[in-house]
Enzyme design. Structure first.
Site, PDB file in Angstrom:
ATOM      1  N   GLU A   1      -6.297 -10.471  -1.261  1.00 51.09           N
ATOM      2  CA  GLU A   1      -7.102 -10.208  -0.052  1.00 51.09           C
ATOM      3  C   GLU A   1      -8.586 -10.143  -0.403  1.00 51.09           C
ATOM      4  O   GLU A   1      -9.330  -9.286   0.083  1.00 51.09           O
ATOM      5  CB  GLU A   1      -6.667  -8.891   0.615  1.00 51.09           C
ATOM      6  CG  GLU A   1      -5.198  -8.857   0.975  1.00 51.09           C
ATOM      7  CD  GLU A   1      -4.783  -7.592   1.723  1.00 51.09           C
ATOM      8  OE1 GLU A   1      -5.650  -6.864   2.223  1.00 51.09           O
ATOM      9  OE2 GLU A   1      -3.560  -7.351   1.799  1.00 51.09           O
TER      10      GLU A   1
ATOM     11  N   GLU B   1       0.796  -1.236   0.000  1.00 51.30           N
ATOM     12  CA  GLU B   1       0.000   0.000   0.000  1.00 51.30           C
ATOM     13  C   GLU B   1       0.829   1.287   0.000  1.00 51.30           C
ATOM     14  O   GLU B   1       0.536   2.215   0.751  1.00 51.30           O
ATOM     15  CB  GLU B   1      -0.977  -0.014   1.186  1.00 51.30           C
ATOM     16  CG  GLU B   1      -1.923  -1.190   1.123  1.00 51.30           C
ATOM     17  CD  GLU B   1      -2.862  -1.307   2.324  1.00 51.30           C
ATOM     18  OE1 GLU B   1      -2.884  -0.407   3.167  1.00 51.30           O
ATOM     19  OE2 GLU B   1      -3.573  -2.327   2.406  1.00 51.30           O
TER      20      GLU B   1
ATOM     21  N   ASP C   1     -12.375 -10.055  -0.824  1.00 51.80           N
ATOM     22  CA  ASP C   1     -13.682 -10.107  -0.164  1.00 51.80           C
ATOM     23  C   ASP C   1     -14.602  -9.175  -0.936  1.00 51.80           C
ATOM     24  O   ASP C   1     -14.150  -8.194  -1.528  1.00 51.80           O
ATOM     25  CB  ASP C   1     -13.633  -9.793   1.344  1.00 51.80           C
ATOM     26  CG  ASP C   1     -12.798  -8.588   1.714  1.00 51.80           C
ATOM     27  OD1 ASP C   1     -12.680  -7.644   0.895  1.00 51.80           O
ATOM     28  OD2 ASP C   1     -12.274  -8.560   2.834  1.00 51.80           O
TER      29      ASP C   1
ATOM     30  N   HIS D   1     -10.470  -5.925  -2.379  1.00 52.45           N
ATOM     31  CA  HIS D   1     -11.549  -5.661  -1.424  1.00 52.45           C
ATOM     32  C   HIS D   1     -12.623  -4.930  -2.229  1.00 52.45           C
ATOM     33  O   HIS D   1     -12.515  -3.726  -2.480  1.00 52.45           O
ATOM     34  CB  HIS D   1     -11.049  -4.791  -0.267  1.00 52.45           C
ATOM     35  CG  HIS D   1      -9.997  -5.456   0.558  1.00 52.45           C
ATOM     36  ND1 HIS D   1     -10.259  -6.592   1.305  1.00 52.45           N
ATOM     37  CD2 HIS D   1      -8.700  -5.164   0.764  1.00 52.45           C
ATOM     38  CE1 HIS D   1      -9.149  -6.947   1.936  1.00 52.45           C
ATOM     39  NE2 HIS D   1      -8.191  -6.110   1.618  1.00 52.45           N
TER      40      HIS D   1
ATOM     41  N   ASN E   1       2.060  -5.143  -3.193  1.00 51.69           N
ATOM     42  CA  ASN E   1       0.646  -5.430  -2.922  1.00 51.69           C
ATOM     43  C   ASN E   1      -0.112  -4.134  -2.636  1.00 51.69           C
ATOM     44  O   ASN E   1       0.369  -3.282  -1.882  1.00 51.69           O
ATOM     45  CB  ASN E   1       0.595  -6.342  -1.680  1.00 51.69           C
ATOM     46  CG  ASN E   1      -0.775  -6.929  -1.399  1.00 51.69           C
ATOM     47  OD1 ASN E   1      -1.385  -7.526  -2.285  1.00 51.69           O
ATOM     48  ND2 ASN E   1      -1.256  -6.768  -0.173  1.00 51.69           N
TER      49      ASN E   1
END
Ligand code: G3I
Length: 299
Positions: free
Chosen positions: A232, A127, A234, A205, A169
């Protein structure tokens, strides 16, 4: 395949989950972890605040538990994450300049050396790009040590664990936009100058839909000569069509090596009431689970 991990393996990929050791004595949870997944990542246990709570004093107990659980069952491990602006120990938050740079690179070296040979892919840097339209770096204490902090981290990680794939990432990079293009330009520059980078993680996400250019975005990074991974995942209310679309996109990109969901059951998720995962709070398969499994199986 009859499980996510098995079906993914038949396609030459992994299907992983983020886990927390504080749930390792929950049998419903562990049965799902052991049955469905062939890759694990620590949701928090390998972050800087967890592994170096005081400068130079390293604690690996919980990270080691995840690694040994995974490796003893033939699962691979993603390492998350060596350097990030968040979840830093207080001592690092209060540092700057060359002292912080040296501490950060030492952290990379120590942690990657500890786990050497056990990690399939490391999120070396997490990030580091800004949200919005700038396409530039996020301001942080690490960024203020100099723009070359990311490549210094990758070089240190390579020296410490030459066999781990080294990833960058980030989130909100799931379609072609200013942020993902900024990262794309960094990866292209790293490849042209021989900075060791092997993969890019797309956290994913997501809201209830997937950007229309999701697959094209993965492909443009793959075309730079790096692997890509969904790291990651979701999705709001676990929209089954969206879960299937992400699965299809990864299968369609030969360098997409695997998918990780960010938790097991809805109640394990950092997203609270979003019901964003593949299993309900009782551990039952949701519609999204069946959509993913069918897609992995070519349905
Ligand atoms: O460990 C302490 C515990 O000692 C304390 O009693 C408790 C009280 O709140 O907090 C515990 O720490 C929490 C930690 O999760 C472990 O549960 C932190 O407060 C909490 O902030 C932390 O949240 C994690 C978050 O990263 C931190 O930024 C989430 O679990 C984790 O899912 C989330 O994961 C991130 C990825 O690393 C990077 N990408 C985004 C993703 C979602 O935010």
């Amino acid at each position: 395949g009859t499980t996510l991990g098995q079906a993914a393996a038949e396609k030459g990929r992994y299907y992983g989950a983020a886990v927390g050791t504080y749930k390792f004595n929950d049998t419903t949870y562990m049965n799902l972890v052991n049955r469905e997944f062939n890759s694990l990542v620590a949701e928090n246990e390998m972050k800087w605040d967890a592994t170096e709570p005081q400068q130079g004093r390293f604690t690996y107990t919980n990270g080691d538990r995840i690694v040994s659980h995974a490796l003893s069952r033939g699962m691979t491990v993603r390492g998350h994450t060596l350097l990030w602006h968040a979840q830093q120990p207080d001592w690092a938050k209060n540092m700057s300049g060359s002292a912080l740079r040296n501490a950060a690179i030492n952290h990379v070296t120590q942690v990657a050396t500890h786990f050497r040979g056990q990690i399939y892919a490391w999120d070396v840097v997490n990030e580091a790009f800004a949200d919005g339209g700038s396409g530039g770096r996020r301001d942080s204490n690490l960024q203020r040590t100099g723009n070359d902090w990311i490549e210094a981290a990758f070089r240190a990680a390579r020296a410490a664990d030459p066999n781990a794939k080294l990833c960058y990432n980030d989130y909100n990079t799931d379609g072609i936009n200013a942020k993902s293009t900024g990262i794309y330009n960094m990866v292209r520059d790293f490849k042209s100058r021989g900075v060791p980078i092997d993969c890019v993680g797309f956290q994913s996400h997501l809201g209830s839909s997937v950007p229309g250019d999701y697959q094209a975005n993965l492909q443009r990074f793959a075309d730079l000569g790096v692997d890509v991974q969904i790291t990651e995942l979701d999705i709001l209310q676990a929209n089954a069509n969206a879960y299937a679309a992400v699965t299809r996109a990864c299968l369609a990109v030969s360098r997409c090596t695997g998918i990780t969901v960010w938790g097991v059951r809805d109640c394990d998720s950092w997203r609270g009431g979003d019901n964003a995962l593949l299993f309900d709070c009782s551990g039952n398969k949701k519609a999204a689970y069946n959509a993913v499994l069918d897609t992995l199986n070519g349905g």
